[in-house]
Enzyme design. Structure first.
Site, PDB file in Angstrom:
ATOM      1  N   ILE A 180      35.707  45.794  40.114  1.00  0.00           N
ATOM      2  CA  ILE A 180      34.910  46.840  39.478  1.00  0.00           C
ATOM      3  C   ILE A 180      35.101  48.187  40.188  1.00  0.00           C
ATOM      4  O   ILE A 180      34.849  49.240  39.596  1.00  0.00           O
ATOM      5  CB  ILE A 180      33.419  46.415  39.470  1.00  0.00           C
ATOM      6  CG1 ILE A 180      32.646  47.084  38.364  1.00  0.00           C
ATOM      7  CG2 ILE A 180      32.769  46.643  40.822  1.00  0.00           C
ATOM      8  CD1 ILE A 180      31.284  46.470  38.109  1.00  0.00           C
ATOM      9  N   HIS A 202      37.145  34.896  47.383  1.00  0.00           N
ATOM     10  CA  HIS A 202      37.969  35.621  46.412  1.00  0.00           C
ATOM     11  C   HIS A 202      39.166  36.202  47.122  1.00  0.00           C
ATOM     12  O   HIS A 202      39.045  36.755  48.222  1.00  0.00           O
ATOM     13  CB  HIS A 202      37.170  36.726  45.717  1.00  0.00           C
ATOM     14  CG  HIS A 202      36.377  37.587  46.646  1.00  0.00           C
ATOM     15  ND1 HIS A 202      35.176  37.173  47.203  1.00  0.00           N
ATOM     16  CD2 HIS A 202      36.623  38.820  47.148  1.00  0.00           C
ATOM     17  CE1 HIS A 202      34.717  38.113  47.997  1.00  0.00           C
ATOM     18  NE2 HIS A 202      35.581  39.127  47.995  1.00  0.00           N
TER      19      HIS A 202
END
Ligand code: 5GP
Ligand code: ZN
Length: 114
Positions: free
Chosen positions: A31, A100
């Protein structure tokens, strides 16, 4: 995990710009991108960090790494070069405690990072 941002993204409860999906892995654009290609690759199963993922010992870490490479190929940054980063622990900048891999590419990447 009920209160985990990336579990919710993996479950499609929170939207994300998904670029790759397999039965066990999801990849979506960060993002707040730090490079033209900045994709996060997560296992759908919750593991807190890279150490926990490695300890899972069921091939899931392989799947994440293979997906990271596929993301780089799909974004056309495999030939120019890309970086795969697991920030592990708060002192290394980890802010989301669902493991991640950051896949970064598309610009010059200095080494070492800060
Ligand atoms: P970390 O700091 O844990 O290594 O990386 C977490 C990353 O998740 C950051 O780069 C941050 O921009 C990204 N991020 C945080 N919240 C969201 C979100 O809701 N959606 C997406 N796509 N990325 C997020
Ligand atoms: Zn999670």
């Amino acid at each position: 995990m009920t209160d985990c941002l990336f579990c919710k993204i993996a479950a499609k409860e929170i939207p994300a710009d998904v670029v790759l999906e397999t039965d066990r892995v999801l990849a979506f654009r960060d993002i707040n991108p730090q490079a033209p290609t900045h994709v996060l690759v997560v296992p759908k199963a919750h593991h807190a960090n890279a150490a926990a993922l490695a300890a899972a010992d069921d091939g899931l870490a392989d799947d994440v790494l293979k997906a990271a490479h596929d993301v780089a190929v799909n974004d056309g940054v495999d030939a120019s070069g890309y970086r795969v980063v697991f920030n592990t622990g708060p002192g290394a900048g980890q802010t989301v405690f669902h493991v991640h891999a950051h896949v970064l590419g598309g610009r010059d990447l200095r080494w070492p990072p800060g």
